[in-house]
Write a protein that holds these residues in place. Structure first.
Motif, PDB file in Angstrom:
ATOM      1  N   PRO A 141      -7.294 -19.947  52.145  1.00  0.00           N
ATOM      2  CA  PRO A 141      -7.037 -20.882  51.038  1.00  0.00           C
ATOM      3  C   PRO A 141      -6.842 -20.161  49.697  1.00  0.00           C
ATOM      4  CG  PRO A 141      -9.371 -20.845  51.580  1.00  0.00           C
ATOM      5  CD  PRO A 141      -8.689 -19.959  52.585  1.00  0.00           C
ATOM      6  N   ASP A 142      -6.067 -20.788  48.825  1.00  0.00           N
ATOM      7  CA  ASP A 142      -5.971 -20.293  47.447  1.00  0.00           C
ATOM      8  C   ASP A 142      -7.205 -20.719  46.668  1.00  0.00           C
ATOM      9  OD1 ASP A 142      -3.104 -19.281  47.353  1.00  0.00           O
ATOM     10  OD2 ASP A 142      -2.878 -21.286  48.216  1.00  0.00           O
ATOM     11  N   LEU A 143      -7.677 -21.933  46.974  1.00  0.00           N
ATOM     12  CA  LEU A 143      -8.845 -22.489  46.293  1.00  0.00           C
ATOM     13  C   LEU A 143      -9.807 -23.010  47.351  1.00  0.00           C
ATOM     14  CD1 LEU A 143      -6.772 -24.761  43.882  1.00  0.00           C
ATOM     15  CD2 LEU A 143      -7.956 -22.685  43.174  1.00  0.00           C
ATOM     16  N   ALA A 144     -11.100 -22.824  47.138  1.00  0.00           N
ATOM     17  CA  ALA A 144     -12.087 -23.428  48.044  1.00  0.00           C
ATOM     18  C   ALA A 144     -13.146 -24.102  47.187  1.00  0.00           C
ATOM     19  CB  ALA A 144     -12.710 -22.382  48.953  1.00  0.00           C
ATOM     20  N   PHE A 145     -13.560 -25.282  47.627  1.00  0.00           N
ATOM     21  CA  PHE A 145     -14.399 -26.161  46.796  1.00  0.00           C
ATOM     22  C   PHE A 145     -15.802 -26.276  47.392  1.00  0.00           C
ATOM     23  CE2 PHE A 145     -11.042 -27.649  44.032  1.00  0.00           C
ATOM     24  CZ  PHE A 145      -9.928 -27.242  44.753  1.00  0.00           C
ATOM     25  N   PHE A 146     -16.801 -26.056  46.545  1.00  0.00           N
ATOM     26  CA  PHE A 146     -18.195 -26.113  46.983  1.00  0.00           C
ATOM     27  C   PHE A 146     -19.011 -26.892  45.953  1.00  0.00           C
ATOM     28  CE2 PHE A 146     -16.417 -22.480  49.127  1.00  0.00           C
ATOM     29  CZ  PHE A 146     -16.971 -22.553  50.390  1.00  0.00           C
ATOM     30  N   GLY A 147     -20.095 -27.513  46.420  1.00  0.00           N
ATOM     31  CA  GLY A 147     -20.931 -28.329  45.543  1.00  0.00           C
ATOM     32  C   GLY A 147     -22.063 -27.525  44.932  1.00  0.00           C
ATOM     33  N   SER A 148     -22.367 -27.809  43.645  1.00  0.00           N
ATOM     34  CA  SER A 148     -23.434 -27.053  42.978  1.00  0.00           C
ATOM     35  C   SER A 148     -24.821 -27.496  43.444  1.00  0.00           C
ATOM     36  CB  SER A 148     -23.315 -27.157  41.464  1.00  0.00           C
ATOM     37  OG  SER A 148     -23.461 -28.484  41.073  1.00  0.00           O
ATOM     38  N   LYS A 149     -24.894 -28.579  44.251  1.00  0.00           N
ATOM     39  CA  LYS A 149     -26.189 -28.946  44.841  1.00  0.00           C
ATOM     40  C   LYS A 149     -26.735 -27.763  45.648  1.00  0.00           C
ATOM     41  CE  LYS A 149     -26.657 -31.629  48.560  1.00  0.00           C
ATOM     42  NZ  LYS A 149     -27.659 -31.148  49.550  1.00  0.00           N
ATOM     43  N   ASP A 150     -25.821 -27.070  46.327  1.00  0.00           N
ATOM     44  CA  ASP A 150     -26.208 -25.893  47.119  1.00  0.00           C
ATOM     45  C   ASP A 150     -25.940 -24.636  46.283  1.00  0.00           C
ATOM     46  OD1 ASP A 150     -26.761 -27.208  49.868  1.00  0.00           O
ATOM     47  OD2 ASP A 150     -24.877 -28.085  49.212  1.00  0.00           O
ATOM     48  N   ALA A 151     -26.737 -24.490  45.217  1.00  0.00           N
ATOM     49  CA  ALA A 151     -26.445 -23.478  44.204  1.00  0.00           C
ATOM     50  C   ALA A 151     -26.487 -22.059  44.783  1.00  0.00           C
ATOM     51  CB  ALA A 151     -27.453 -23.603  43.061  1.00  0.00           C
ATOM     52  N   GLN A 152     -27.462 -21.805  45.643  1.00  0.00           N
ATOM     53  CA  GLN A 152     -27.584 -20.456  46.195  1.00  0.00           C
ATOM     54  C   GLN A 152     -26.402 -20.166  47.128  1.00  0.00           C
ATOM     55  OE1 GLN A 152     -31.242 -19.852  48.289  1.00  0.00           O
ATOM     56  NE2 GLN A 152     -31.139 -17.611  48.099  1.00  0.00           N
ATOM     57  N   GLN A 153     -25.981 -21.192  47.866  1.00  0.00           N
ATOM     58  CA  GLN A 153     -24.815 -21.057  48.735  1.00  0.00           C
ATOM     59  C   GLN A 153     -23.575 -20.665  47.914  1.00  0.00           C
ATOM     60  OE1 GLN A 153     -23.876 -23.707  52.194  1.00  0.00           O
ATOM     61  NE2 GLN A 153     -22.529 -24.689  50.735  1.00  0.00           N
ATOM     62  N   VAL A 154     -23.431 -21.297  46.744  1.00  0.00           N
ATOM     63  CA  VAL A 154     -22.302 -20.963  45.866  1.00  0.00           C
ATOM     64  C   VAL A 154     -22.362 -19.482  45.485  1.00  0.00           C
ATOM     65  CG1 VAL A 154     -21.348 -21.320  43.555  1.00  0.00           C
ATOM     66  CG2 VAL A 154     -21.952 -23.298  44.963  1.00  0.00           C
ATOM     67  N   GLY A 155     -23.568 -19.012  45.114  1.00  0.00           N
ATOM     68  CA  GLY A 155     -23.729 -17.602  44.743  1.00  0.00           C
ATOM     69  C   GLY A 155     -23.359 -16.680  45.893  1.00  0.00           C
ATOM     70  N   VAL A 156     -23.808 -17.026  47.079  1.00  0.00           N
ATOM     71  CA  VAL A 156     -23.558 -16.197  48.272  1.00  0.00           C
ATOM     72  C   VAL A 156     -22.046 -16.165  48.572  1.00  0.00           C
ATOM     73  CG1 VAL A 156     -23.923 -16.128  50.787  1.00  0.00           C
ATOM     74  CG2 VAL A 156     -25.855 -16.581  49.252  1.00  0.00           C
ATOM     75  N   ILE A 157     -21.401 -17.319  48.468  1.00  0.00           N
ATOM     76  CA  ILE A 157     -19.967 -17.385  48.805  1.00  0.00           C
ATOM     77  C   ILE A 157     -19.113 -16.679  47.752  1.00  0.00           C
ATOM     78  CG2 ILE A 157     -18.046 -19.020  49.055  1.00  0.00           C
ATOM     79  CD1 ILE A 157     -20.211 -20.738  50.620  1.00  0.00           C
ATOM     80  N   LYS A 158     -19.501 -16.817  46.494  1.00  0.00           N
ATOM     81  CA  LYS A 158     -18.761 -16.073  45.459  1.00  0.00           C
ATOM     82  C   LYS A 158     -18.878 -14.576  45.711  1.00  0.00           C
ATOM     83  CE  LYS A 158     -18.633 -19.113  41.458  1.00  0.00           C
ATOM     84  NZ  LYS A 158     -19.281 -19.480  40.191  1.00  0.00           N
ATOM     85  N   ARG A 159     -20.078 -14.143  46.070  1.00  0.00           N
ATOM     86  CA  ARG A 159     -20.293 -12.710  46.297  1.00  0.00           C
ATOM     87  C   ARG A 159     -19.489 -12.225  47.498  1.00  0.00           C
ATOM     88  NH1 ARG A 159     -24.803  -9.525  45.034  1.00  0.00           N
ATOM     89  NH2 ARG A 159     -24.897 -10.833  43.188  1.00  0.00           N
ATOM     90  N   LEU A 160     -19.510 -12.974  48.591  1.00  0.00           N
ATOM     91  CA  LEU A 160     -18.791 -12.493  49.785  1.00  0.00           C
ATOM     92  C   LEU A 160     -17.280 -12.539  49.564  1.00  0.00           C
ATOM     93  CD1 LEU A 160     -17.242 -14.264  52.252  1.00  0.00           C
ATOM     94  CD2 LEU A 160     -19.468 -15.280  52.454  1.00  0.00           C
ATOM     95  N   THR A 161     -16.815 -13.519  48.796  1.00  0.00           N
ATOM     96  CA  THR A 161     -15.381 -13.615  48.497  1.00  0.00           C
ATOM     97  C   THR A 161     -14.926 -12.374  47.741  1.00  0.00           C
ATOM     98  OG1 THR A 161     -15.580 -16.008  48.379  1.00  0.00           O
ATOM     99  CG2 THR A 161     -13.633 -15.062  47.361  1.00  0.00           C
ATOM    100  N   ARG A 162     -15.755 -11.980  46.766  1.00  0.00           N
ATOM    101  CA  ARG A 162     -15.423 -10.794  45.974  1.00  0.00           C
ATOM    102  C   ARG A 162     -15.547  -9.523  46.821  1.00  0.00           C
ATOM    103  NH1 ARG A 162     -19.715  -8.603  41.887  1.00  0.00           N
ATOM    104  NH2 ARG A 162     -20.307  -7.690  43.881  1.00  0.00           N
ATOM    105  N   ASP A 163     -16.679  -9.407  47.518  1.00  0.00           N
ATOM    106  CA  ASP A 163     -16.951  -8.160  48.242  1.00  0.00           C
ATOM    107  C   ASP A 163     -15.964  -7.932  49.386  1.00  0.00           C
ATOM    108  OD1 ASP A 163     -19.047  -7.862  46.532  1.00  0.00           O
ATOM    109  OD2 ASP A 163     -20.636  -8.113  48.035  1.00  0.00           O
ATOM    110  N   LEU A 164     -15.561  -8.995  50.072  1.00  0.00           N
ATOM    111  CA  LEU A 164     -14.655  -8.837  51.216  1.00  0.00           C
ATOM    112  C   LEU A 164     -13.188  -8.966  50.814  1.00  0.00           C
ATOM    113  CD1 LEU A 164     -16.602 -10.722  54.053  1.00  0.00           C
ATOM    114  CD2 LEU A 164     -16.705  -8.314  53.391  1.00  0.00           C
TER     115      LEU A 164
END
Ligand code: AMP
Length: 284
Positions: A141-164
């Protein structure tokens, strides 16, 4: 709207969309859709040419003692709801499509995953990071949408998106709440009517934290205490954790200064474990 079960078909459609230079917006979910999910879909609809929603109850993010087997599933109702919001593709694979026979490769995001949900739910974020990697690799995807209710999940996904090195922008959408303030969640369906009403204490406690901060309170442990005491005043609530941490690296803070601070909680009502959070010092 087309419902796709096969990973190969999803990947080949994604390749075609890229060739056509279509902007693809992707909303990963575990189904049992509610207004929170729909808000992500609407945001995706506005920002993308093509909207793809995945529905996959991911076994690897559940611990053996958790609710994988009884997690609510209703693909027919979910698909009907998504059709109303002009979703283009629903990707609803069987487990064996995602976890091929002999599967043995997992994605582990170091650091961020050891606290809060990671501490309470060992292995949870390994499952999340692994499935999101497989889904991103399939959908690209060009864009992927996540909810801030799962704040730690957002942090983890941002990190893996950048790292990989995924070329996907992560868009974070604010938490959608029920009338009394309870954050919408597929798991709310397990709550009795009484529990559901009483569970809004979580949001009231988080609002008290915001108010205290607005009134000048900068001591993280005082903020945590305000939240704890409020939630503990409800006899049906059992606190798993109340954490006041940096919104960047999820490390505990003592004094709240200029940077964003996450006040995150996990609370049990009966058999149901609910999470919620607010951010203090939110930068726009
Ligand atoms: P789930 O199906 O619970 O895995 O959630 C799929 C996506 O919807 C995740 O990005 C969640 O953070 C998001 N989501 C779940 N509940 C809400 C809510 N109440 N408001 C906004 N987003 C939500």
């Amino acid at each position: 709207m087309e419902i796709i079960n096969r990973k190969q078909r999803m990947a080949s459609i994604a390749r075609k969309l890229r060739r056509e230079s279509k902007t693809v917006g992707f909303v990963p979910t575990m189904g049992a859709l509610h207004e929170g999910h729909i808000t992500l879909v609407k945001e995706a609809r506005q920002m993308s040419d093509i909207v793809i929603v995945s529905i996959f109850v991911n076994p690897t993010q559940f611990a053996p003692n958790e609710d994988f087997d009884r997690y609510p599933r209703d693909l027919t109702a979910d698909a009907a709801m998504l059709a109303e919001y002009e979703v283009d593709y629903v990707f609803a694979p069987e487990t064996s499509e995602i976890y091929v026979p002999g599967f043995s490769t997992y994605v582990y995001v170091d650091g961020l995953t050891e606290t809060l949900e990671g501490a309470s739910r060992p292995g949870h974020f390994r499952g999340v990071a692994t499935v999101v990697t497989i889904l991103f690799n399939t959908v690209r995807p060009d864009l992927a949408f996540f909810g801030s209710k799962d704040a730690q999940q957002v942090g983890v996904i941002k990190r893996l998106t950048r790292d990989l090195g995924f070329e996907t922008e992560i868009v974070v959408v604010p938490t959608v709440r029920e009338e009394l303030g309870l954050a919408m969640s597929s798991r709310n369906a397990y709550l009795s009517e009484e529990e559901r009403a009483k569970a809004s204490i979580i949001y009231h406690a988080l609002r008290d934290a915001k108010l205290a901060f607005k009134n000048g309170e900068r001591n993280a442990s005082t903020i945590a205490q305000i939240v704890e005491e409020k939630i503990a005043s409800e006899p049906l609530a059992r606190i798993d954790y109340v954490a006041v941490v940096s919104n960047d690296d999820l490390e505990p803070v003592e004094k709240i200064e200029d940077s964003e601070v996450l006040v995150a909680v996990a609370v049990r009502f009966g058999k149901v474990r609910l999470i919620d959070n607010v951010v203090l010092n939110r930068k726009q």
